[in-house]
Scaffold this motif. Structure first.
Motif, PDB file in Angstrom:
ATOM      1  N   TYR A 133      47.725  47.269 -10.333  1.00 29.40           N
ATOM      2  CA  TYR A 133      49.042  47.902 -10.339  1.00 29.40           C
ATOM      3  C   TYR A 133      49.180  48.694  -9.038  1.00 29.40           C
ATOM      4  N   PRO A 134      49.774  48.076  -8.004  1.00 26.63           N
ATOM      5  CA  PRO A 134      49.851  48.723  -6.690  1.00 26.63           C
ATOM      6  C   PRO A 134      50.571  50.066  -6.726  1.00 26.63           C
ATOM      7  N   VAL A 135      50.238  50.889  -5.745  1.00 25.97           N
ATOM      8  CA  VAL A 135      50.859  52.211  -5.614  1.00 25.97           C
ATOM      9  C   VAL A 135      52.063  52.083  -4.691  1.00 25.97           C
ATOM     10  N   LEU A 136      53.220  52.470  -5.190  1.00 25.29           N
ATOM     11  CA  LEU A 136      54.466  52.419  -4.420  1.00 25.29           C
ATOM     12  C   LEU A 136      54.921  53.839  -4.123  1.00 25.29           C
ATOM     13  N   THR A 137      54.976  54.177  -2.832  1.00 28.43           N
ATOM     14  CA  THR A 137      55.346  55.519  -2.376  1.00 28.43           C
ATOM     15  C   THR A 137      56.581  55.418  -1.490  1.00 28.43           C
ATOM     16  N   SER A 138      57.439  56.424  -1.562  1.00 25.53           N
ATOM     17  CA  SER A 138      58.651  56.409  -0.732  1.00 25.53           C
ATOM     18  C   SER A 138      58.589  57.504   0.328  1.00 25.53           C
ATOM     19  N   SER A 193      65.876  55.810  -6.081  1.00 31.93           N
ATOM     20  CA  SER A 193      65.206  56.791  -5.221  1.00 31.93           C
ATOM     21  C   SER A 193      66.042  57.141  -4.002  1.00 31.93           C
ATOM     22  N   GLY A 194      66.769  56.153  -3.484  1.00 35.25           N
ATOM     23  CA  GLY A 194      67.590  56.408  -2.310  1.00 35.25           C
ATOM     24  C   GLY A 194      66.803  56.556  -1.021  1.00 35.25           C
ATOM     25  N   SER A 195      65.508  56.342  -1.059  1.00 32.00           N
ATOM     26  CA  SER A 195      64.673  56.504   0.138  1.00 32.00           C
ATOM     27  C   SER A 195      64.781  55.271   1.026  1.00 32.00           C
ATOM     28  N   PRO A 196      64.667  55.460   2.348  1.00 31.41           N
ATOM     29  CA  PRO A 196      64.805  54.313   3.253  1.00 31.41           C
ATOM     30  C   PRO A 196      63.513  53.540   3.493  1.00 31.41           C
ATOM     31  N   ILE A 197      62.352  54.181   3.274  1.00 32.37           N
ATOM     32  CA  ILE A 197      61.075  53.554   3.616  1.00 32.37           C
ATOM     33  C   ILE A 197      60.162  53.573   2.391  1.00 32.37           C
ATOM     34  N   PHE A 198      59.474  52.458   2.154  1.00 34.11           N
ATOM     35  CA  PHE A 198      58.541  52.373   1.032  1.00 34.11           C
ATOM     36  C   PHE A 198      57.199  51.840   1.535  1.00 34.11           C
ATOM     37  N   LEU A 199      56.143  52.447   1.035  1.00 37.21           N
ATOM     38  CA  LEU A 199      54.782  52.007   1.329  1.00 37.21           C
ATOM     39  C   LEU A 199      54.164  51.486   0.037  1.00 37.21           C
ATOM     40  N   LEU A 200      53.776  50.213   0.027  1.00 36.84           N
ATOM     41  CA  LEU A 200      53.168  49.603  -1.149  1.00 36.84           C
ATOM     42  C   LEU A 200      51.732  49.245  -0.823  1.00 36.84           C
ATOM     43  N   ASP A 201      50.801  49.842  -1.553  1.00 35.68           N
ATOM     44  CA  ASP A 201      49.373  49.591  -1.369  1.00 35.68           C
ATOM     45  C   ASP A 201      48.864  48.779  -2.550  1.00 35.68           C
ATOM     46  N   ALA A 202      48.598  47.488  -2.301  1.00 36.16           N
ATOM     47  CA  ALA A 202      48.121  46.578  -3.349  1.00 36.16           C
ATOM     48  C   ALA A 202      46.661  46.216  -3.153  1.00 36.16           C
ATOM     49  N   PHE A 203      45.911  47.023  -2.434  1.00 32.89           N
ATOM     50  CA  PHE A 203      44.498  46.856  -2.128  1.00 32.89           C
ATOM     51  C   PHE A 203      44.255  45.716  -1.150  1.00 32.89           C
ATOM     52  N   THR A 204      44.634  44.489  -1.480  1.00 37.61           N
ATOM     53  CA  THR A 204      44.444  43.379  -0.541  1.00 37.61           C
ATOM     54  C   THR A 204      45.565  43.326   0.492  1.00 37.61           C
ATOM     55  N   ASP A 234      57.541  60.536   8.986  1.00 40.91           N
ATOM     56  CA  ASP A 234      56.736  61.763   8.967  1.00 40.91           C
ATOM     57  C   ASP A 234      56.952  62.610   7.728  1.00 40.91           C
ATOM     58  N   GLN A 235      57.703  62.116   6.756  1.00 38.18           N
ATOM     59  CA  GLN A 235      57.971  62.923   5.560  1.00 38.18           C
ATOM     60  C   GLN A 235      57.955  62.057   4.313  1.00 38.18           C
ATOM     61  N   GLN A 236      57.044  62.382   3.398  1.00 37.15           N
ATOM     62  CA  GLN A 236      56.985  61.655   2.132  1.00 37.15           C
ATOM     63  C   GLN A 236      58.083  62.150   1.207  1.00 37.15           C
ATOM     64  N   ALA A 237      58.730  61.214   0.509  1.00 42.71           N
ATOM     65  CA  ALA A 237      59.792  61.577  -0.429  1.00 42.71           C
ATOM     66  C   ALA A 237      59.255  61.727  -1.842  1.00 42.71           C
ATOM     67  N   TYR A 238      58.531  60.703  -2.319  1.00 45.52           N
ATOM     68  CA  TYR A 238      58.009  60.743  -3.690  1.00 45.52           C
ATOM     69  C   TYR A 238      56.693  59.979  -3.710  1.00 45.52           C
ATOM     70  N   PRO A 239      55.646  60.538  -4.362  1.00 44.77           N
ATOM     71  CA  PRO A 239      54.311  59.933  -4.255  1.00 44.77           C
ATOM     72  C   PRO A 239      54.114  58.647  -5.043  1.00 44.77           C
ATOM     73  N   ARG A 240      54.903  58.411  -6.082  1.00 44.30           N
ATOM     74  CA  ARG A 240      54.664  57.212  -6.894  1.00 44.30           C
ATOM     75  C   ARG A 240      55.952  56.774  -7.592  1.00 44.30           C
TER      76      ARG A 240
END
Length: 753
Positions: free
Chosen positions: A623-628, A650-661, A633-639
């Motif tokens: 279950y990958p971690v999705l952060t906005s 969420s309305g955030s413009p950038i998302f970081l998805l960490d799925a391990f691989t 330089d500024q995190q909006a929401y951790p998960r």
């Protein structure tokens, strides 16, 4: 040594264990440098090491801080046996600061050499040996990728290491890289699978002439790599241009080459090296000489024969590679297998050569975006232990049940596992069982678990007096003993059990069980096992917390009963993530069905990867971690949950998805054009990405996607909560995870009836 228990408060008896519905066990990462809280072990030298540590005369457990100590005796914390102390131990214990076992329950002690091990002999045994075996029945792109990987490996190898280069096709090529010009000597492989090599490799080139010191021959090794070229189609077809039963016989003699190489290296085991690591690069299924694999079974129509293809393609075709792994262990050889192919290669058979010899299995479907060079460098840069023995002991009311992981049990002693080679990420699991139905007695309110991990490491020894570069680097084998003793509590009721769960450890044990079920009964059975487990757990939880009225005399009450069933564990925060994790596991490539396009080799690779991951990494892979981020330089929401709705709300413009691989950076189509894409190297987001890449055993693929411009399929495929659990097309407005919860609710109702 990191140890994580699925429940920190153990069930009181077998009835309590049965009623809670949770797996009871632990995961162990024995070679991790710190425990699960980040604390390092207290270390001890050979003068006061593991060979003088007091042991219980009854259970053979080691003395630890939980034992009651008197002046002349001590009481074992595991079995309660009263043991006397020898004069040497009494003298040692008089200096508390010098005794790690008196200061910490987590210790790492050096073992003194036995009488047969003299210093010079140990140094002679310890030279690190690495051999690369390259498949020439491949493409130019494959060869270039392997070259890059081996050049990266050379940078990671410590000075004093010995390196050898072998190629294989319809012939085996041994490279002499100690001279000014690389020379290759070839031995042809007999096409018959029953015929051995006509000439042993030792007769072609003495092993010590084949193995070159890295520090003096690095440029010559690089020059030899430049000579690697795939064999031509004419060469490949020359050995055998016929068909047998419709199967074309090519020229990839992998099985013969590996057998000969293991035999070749065995001659210096115990005199030149203590462990030799072989890097086997392969681009397709072995189809020549011994160990041939029939790839036709991948294309067979199982439906017409009423067979499950997800079950038929998981077992090994032949025990050849499992038997070869056993021979490799006896020869002190560990094989890491790197498969780079988009063809069916039957990793179900090949995997045993790596995982049962202490190595790892790596799988890449193409050469374009392969992380093979980074994985090679990462693997060789981190420390590893070999010739390991893992022993788990418990207090007398319960015992270890099943064990899971890439190790093999001792043929003589119970609860003893042998690990050929492991790194700081390798993780193993155990589940527990009561010795009798009475469970824990009133006098054993604090169950104990002790894990002893005996292992060897190779350490360099400076030799500044030597003027000869070939002998200026020496190594010694150090034998160490790492011991961790843990005390747990006993739950007085089921509520205390539920409040003490560790969902990551539970998930790890479940994944092991599901993998075993899939291998034995097929993927469908693995899915059914997982779904049934969640239904039973949910029913047990509702019995404990909600007590739904399951009187079914009046069928009109079904809707009311259904509405009272809690499938989201609202009264138990520790369990609330489990339904999502189970849903994600069912949607993962580990358990998806072949109809969804899951390649059997990829499924085998995931089985090998997931069964060795520590729990936090495994959870991320499932279950990958999705952060906005509102900006780089500024995190909006951790998960966030893995759904499109979460992105929109969420309305955030950038998302970081960490799925391990994979690590995916996604810019939404509505993101401000002023935001830099890709994110700058000195921003917060890049720092998070770099740290995530460092903290794992493989190199994740980093992908940047700009919504509305780039293909966002990769990112959208991870948004699983709008997907049906079985991959089917939804036939109602209720889809994905919500539909899955409704199905579980209905099944719980049927179970409670």
């Amino acid at each position: 040594m990191a140890v994580r228990s699925s429940i920190s408060r153990f069930p009181m008896n077998s009835d309590a264990q049965e009623s809670c519905g949770l797996p009871w066990g632990i995961t162990v990462t024995p070679f991790a440098g710190v425990d699960e809280r980040g604390a390092a072990p207290v270390r001890g030298g050979a003068e006061g090491g593991g060979r003088v540590l007091p042991r219980c005369e009854h259970c053979w457990g080691y003395f630890n801080t939980y034992c009651d100590l008197e002046h002349w005796a001590w009481t074992c914390s595991l079995c309660g046996n009263y043991n006397g102390l020898g004069a040497d131990s009494i003298k040692r214990f008089s200096n508390v600061e010098a005794c790690p076992e008196l200061n910490s329950s987590f210790i790492d002690l050096e073992l003194e050499p036995t009488e047969d091990d003299e210093t010079g002999e140990i140094e002679m045994k310890a030279r690190p040996v690495y051999v690369a075996a390259v498949d020439l029945c491949s493409s130019e792109e494959f060869i270039e990728l392997v070259k890059s990987a081996l050049l990266a490996a050379l940078e990671a190898l410590v000075p004093g290491s010995l390196f050898g280069l072998v190629t294989y096709s319809h012939k085996i090529g041994l490279y002499d890289i100690q001279g000014p010009i690389p020379i290759v000597k070839n031995v042809f492989i007999h096409p018959d699978s029953e015929e051995p090599l006509r000439v042993p490799l030792q007769d072609v080139m003495p092993l010590l002439s084949f193995l070159a010191p890295v520090e003096t021959c690095k440029d010559r090794i690089a020059a030899a790599l430049e000579t690697l070229k795939p064999i031509t189609s004419w060469e490949r077809n020359t050995p055998r241009q016929d068909e047998q039963d419709g199967m074309f016989i090519g020229g990839r003699g992998f099985g013969t080459a590996m057998t000969a190489l293991v035999d070749y290296l065995s001659s210096e085991y115990g005199s030149t090296f203590a462990l030799a690591r072989v890097f086997a690069f392969i681009s397709g299924a072995p189809d020549y000489g011994t160990g041939q694999l029939d790839t036709r079974r991948y294309g067979e129509q199982y439906a017409s024969r009423r067979e499950d293809p997800d079950k038929a393609l998981l077992p090994e075709q032949t025990p050849f590679y499992r038997d070869l792994a056993a021979e490799a262990v006896q020869a002190g050889v560990c094989v890491d297998l790197f498969a780079v192919t988009d063809e069916y290669t039957d990793l179900a058979s090949l995997k045993f050569l790596s995982i049962e010899s202490g190595g790892s299995l790596f799988y890449y479907t193409n050469t374009d975006d392969s992380t093979l060079p980074q994985d090679m460098y990462r693997m060789l840069s981190r420390p590893y232990a070999f010739a390991c023995v893992l022993r788990l002991r418990t207090s007398s009311d319960f015992q270890p049940g099943n064990s899971y992981g890439h190790f093999f049990p001792d043929p003589q002693y119970e609860n003893v596992q042998h690990i050929i080679c492991c790194d700081s990420f390798a993780t193993y699991a155990y589940d527990f069982a009561f010795l009798n139905s009475d469970g824990f007695s009133r006098h054993s309110d604090h169950p104990m678990v002790q894990i002893a991990f005996q292992y060897s490491v190779i350490e360099p020894v400076a030799n500044s007096n030597s003027k000869d570069l070939n002998t200026s680097f020496k190594f010694c084998v150090k034998r160490r003993l790492r011991i961790r003793t843990l005390e747990y509590g006993v739950a007085r009721n089921i509520n205390e059990i539920f409040d003490s769960v560790n969902t990551e450890a539970i998930l790890s044990i479940l994944v092991h069980k599901v993998i075993l079920a899939s291998l034995e009964e097929g993927v469908r059975e693995g899915r059914n096992l997982l779904t049934d487990w969640l239904v039973i757990l949910t029913a047990q939880y509702n019995e404990a917390y909600n007590k739904p009225n399951n009187n079914n005399d009046n069928e009109n009450n079904n809707d009311m009963i259904l509405s009272n069933i809690d499938v989201t564990f609202q009264q138990c925060p520790e369990l609330q993530s489990l339904p999502r994790l189970i849903f994600a596991l069912l949607r993962s490539s580990l358990l998806r069905l072949r109809e969804e396009g899951i390649h059997p080799d990829y499924r085998i690779y995931l089985q090998c990867l997931f069964s060795a991951l520590e729990p936090a990494s495994l959870r991320k892979a499932i279950y990958p971690v999705l952060t906005s981020y509102s900006s780089p330089d500024q995190q909006a929401y951790p998960r966030h949950s893995l759904s499109r709705a979460a992105l929109i709300t969420s309305g955030s413009p950038i998302f970081l998805l960490d799925a391990f691989t994979h690590i995916v950076v996604y810019y939404s189509s509505t993101a401000d054009v002023a935001l830099p894409f890709p994110p700058p190297h000195d921003c917060l987001l890049r720092g998070v990405i770099n740290k995530a890449k460092q903290d794992r055993c493989i190199t994740p693929k980093l992908v940047f996607i700009k919504g509305g411009k780039d293909d966002s399929t990769l990112f959208e495929n991870y948004l699983i909560e709008e997907q049906q659990v079985d991959g089917a097309v939804p036939n109602s407005n209720v889809v994905g995870f919500v539909s899955f919860l409704q199905s579980v609710t209905q099944d719980v109702l049927e179970y409670l009836k």
